[in-house]
Scaffold this motif. Structure first.
Motif, short mmCIF file in Angstrom:
data_model
loop_
_atom_site.label_atom_id
_atom_site.label_comp_id
_atom_site.label_asym_id
_atom_site.label_seq_id
_atom_site.Cartn_x
_atom_site.Cartn_y
_atom_site.Cartn_z
N THR A 3 -3.67 6.55 4.15
CA THR A 3 -4.03 5.31 4.67
C THR A 3 -4.63 5.31 5.96
O THR A 3 -4.63 4.74 6.88
N ASP A 4 -5.85 6.16 5.91
CA ASP A 4 -6.69 6.62 7.00
C ASP A 4 -7.29 5.17 7.38
O ASP A 4 -7.98 4.48 6.67
N HIS A 5 -7.20 4.50 8.64
CA HIS A 5 -7.73 3.45 9.10
C HIS A 5 -7.27 2.20 8.63
O HIS A 5 -7.83 1.11 8.93
N PHE A 6 -6.15 2.33 7.79
CA PHE A 6 -5.53 1.04 7.17
C PHE A 6 -4.93 0.29 8.34
O PHE A 6 -4.14 0.78 9.24
N THR A 7 -5.13 -1.00 8.23
CA THR A 7 -4.47 -2.02 8.86
C THR A 7 -2.98 -2.47 8.11
O THR A 7 -2.86 -2.14 7.11
N VAL A 8 -2.32 -3.53 8.64
CA VAL A 8 -1.09 -3.88 7.96
C VAL A 8 -1.72 -4.60 6.90
O VAL A 8 -1.26 -4.60 5.58
N GLY A 9 -2.79 -5.50 6.93
CA GLY A 9 -3.50 -6.27 5.71
C GLY A 9 -3.77 -5.39 4.55
O GLY A 9 -3.58 -5.53 3.37
N ASP A 10 -4.46 -4.07 5.25
CA ASP A 10 -4.65 -3.13 3.93
C ASP A 10 -3.36 -2.64 3.28
O ASP A 10 -3.46 -2.40 1.96
N HIS A 11 -2.33 -2.40 3.93
CA HIS A 11 -1.09 -1.91 3.30
C HIS A 11 -0.97 -2.91 2.22
O HIS A 11 -0.41 -2.61 0.99
N VAL A 12 -0.83 -3.98 2.69
CA VAL A 12 -0.28 -5.38 1.82
C VAL A 12 -1.34 -5.41 0.41
O VAL A 12 -0.79 -5.82 -0.76
N LYS A 13 -2.53 -5.67 0.68
CA LYS A 13 -3.84 -5.58 -0.15
C LYS A 13 -3.34 -4.58 -1.24
O LYS A 13 -3.53 -4.82 -2.51
N ALA A 14 -2.99 -3.25 -0.79
CA ALA A 14 -2.75 -2.04 -1.81
C ALA A 14 -1.68 -2.57 -2.82
O ALA A 14 -1.80 -2.26 -3.94
N LEU A 15 -0.54 -3.08 -1.96
CA LEU A 15 0.75 -3.55 -2.94
C LEU A 15 0.26 -4.42 -4.35
O LEU A 15 0.61 -3.92 -5.26
N PHE A 16 -0.66 -5.38 -3.94
CA PHE A 16 -1.03 -6.18 -4.76
C PHE A 16 -2.35 -5.76 -5.61
O PHE A 16 -2.19 -6.02 -6.90
N THR A 17 -3.07 -5.00 -5.27
CA THR A 17 -4.23 -4.35 -6.15
C THR A 17 -3.94 -3.25 -7.08
O THR A 17 -4.39 -3.27 -8.20
N HIS A 18 -2.96 -2.55 -6.67
CA HIS A 18 -2.46 -1.34 -7.71
C HIS A 18 -1.29 -1.56 -8.45
O HIS A 18 -1.09 -0.45 -9.16
N THR A 19 -0.72 -2.68 -8.17
CA THR A 19 0.41 -2.84 -9.16
C THR A 19 0.49 -4.48 -9.51
O THR A 19 -0.46 -5.24 -9.15
N LYS A 20 1.31 -4.95 -10.45
CA LYS A 20 1.43 -6.24 -10.83
C LYS A 20 2.20 -7.16 -9.90
O LYS A 20 2.64 -8.18 -10.54
N LEU A 21 2.54 -6.76 -8.69
CA LEU A 21 3.13 -7.45 -7.85
C LEU A 21 2.73 -8.95 -7.76
O LEU A 21 1.45 -9.21 -7.53
N LYS A 22 3.52 -10.03 -8.07
CA LYS A 22 2.99 -11.25 -7.85
C LYS A 22 3.21 -12.05 -6.74
O LYS A 22 2.44 -13.17 -6.30
N ALA A 23 4.08 -11.46 -5.91
CA ALA A 23 4.56 -12.25 -4.56
C ALA A 23 5.50 -11.29 -3.69
O ALA A 23 6.05 -10.65 -4.00
#
Length: 330
Positions: free
Chosen positions: A225-245
């Protein structure tokens, strides 16, 4: 309060130490994608699930004499067993006299009188793969951050094999019955997300009425997570999985001393930033933001204050839940 905590590595075991102070109904769901260290050796030699993260979670929830806990963590320093952990060997031996890995974990959990349950996300060994932004494919949880650093490329896609791996009924029932499901803290791509790539677990996470809370890492992690913000962490959860909410995110707003910060900067790690853009993004998709000083420094290393987090989770479950930005002081 019924709690399901999903993750792996150091982050999950630290969190569990705090959770057992506020709940007797804890289910820890632990990744089985680990292929490094002593766990990796046992996985390759004996064909068993990697025991290291599970051992640490059992230890975190244990209610036994300190000497037994020290024994579980003892690591051999010489001979053919050099580098191997006694707790891992104990799990391997227990599996040999049990009806399988899950049965072995239940028996060891009873020996150590743990609060709650520790369950592997699957009884089928999972292999983690990643496609990097330069197109190369990387096999193995331990290899992914190394290749990211080596190649200067980020993670574009991540998946597990076999594709049809499933979680057991006990995990699914716990998620559906929970008051709160906690994701993290821990290595984003190699501890948290791998569990969310199991389809029936993900379906249960999307279907549950529990509050789904992500505890964001305090520090960025080189190779993940080099240079990741909080927003980047959350985006990754939605981008790489089928998480809906996702219902809420816990964010650290504490700081470090210059000396503490210098140690992490040498390792190319920094505090995870929470920018106005992050706040706007989370507000737009309806995710509550809970901010507080969540830092606890142990032997020079930054850890989450598990006791603080546990109390805040308890308070959230007990009061009306409204989609606005909060601090965590209650």
């Amino acid at each position: 309060m019924k709690i399901v905590a999903i993750g792996g590595g150091t982050g999950l075991s630290i969190l569990l130490r705090g959770l057992k102070e506020v709940s007797q109904e804890i289910t820890a769901v632990v990744t089985v994608a680990d292929d490094g260290g002593g766990s990796g050796v046992l996985r390759e030699d004996l064909g068993m699930l990697p025991p290291g993260d599970i051992r640490n979670c059992i230890l975190a929830l244990a209610n036994t004499e300190p000497i037994l806990q020290d024994l579980l963590q003892y690591r051999f320093s010489e001979g053919r067993l050099k580098g191997q952990n006694f707790g891992n060997l104990m799990i391997a031996a227990m599996q040999g006299i049990s009806e399988g890995f899950e049965d072995a974990i239940r028996k060891i959990s009873d020996i150590f009188a743990i609060t709650g349950k520790v369950l592997p996300v699957s009884v089928v060994p999972m292999v983690l793969y990643a496609q990097l932004t330069d197109g190369i494919h990387v096999k193995g949880e331990s290899n992914i951050p190394l290749e990211v650093v080596k190649r200067g490329a980020g993670v574009k896609k991540i998946w597990v094999e076999p594709h049809d791996v499933e979680s057991g009924d006990e995990i699914i029932e716990a998620i559906l019955a929970a008051d709160v499901v906690v994701l993290g803290p821990g290595s984003l791509f190699t501890s948290v997300i791998p569990n969310m790539l199991v389809d029936n677990l993900m379906a249960a996470l999307n279907a549950t009425h529990a509050k789904r809370v992500y505890i964001c890492n305090i520090m960025t992690q080189p190779g993940e997570t080099d240079h990741f913000t909080v927003g980047d962490h959350v985006k990754a959860l939605f981008t790489h999985t089928k998480l809906k909410a996702l219902d809420a995110v816990f964010i650290n707003e504490g700081t470090l001393t210059e000396e503490q910060m210098a140690r992490y900067l040498k390792e190319d790690s920094n505090l995870v930033a929470f920018t106005p853009e992050c706040e706007a993004m989370l507000a737009k998709i309806g995710i509550d933001v809970y901010k507080d000083d969540l830092i606890e420094v142990v032997k020079g290393y930054v850890r989450h204050n598990a006791g603080c987090i546990a109390m805040k989770l308890e308070a959230i479950c007990e009061r009306a839940y409204t989609p606005i930005s909060h601090d965590l002081k209650v």
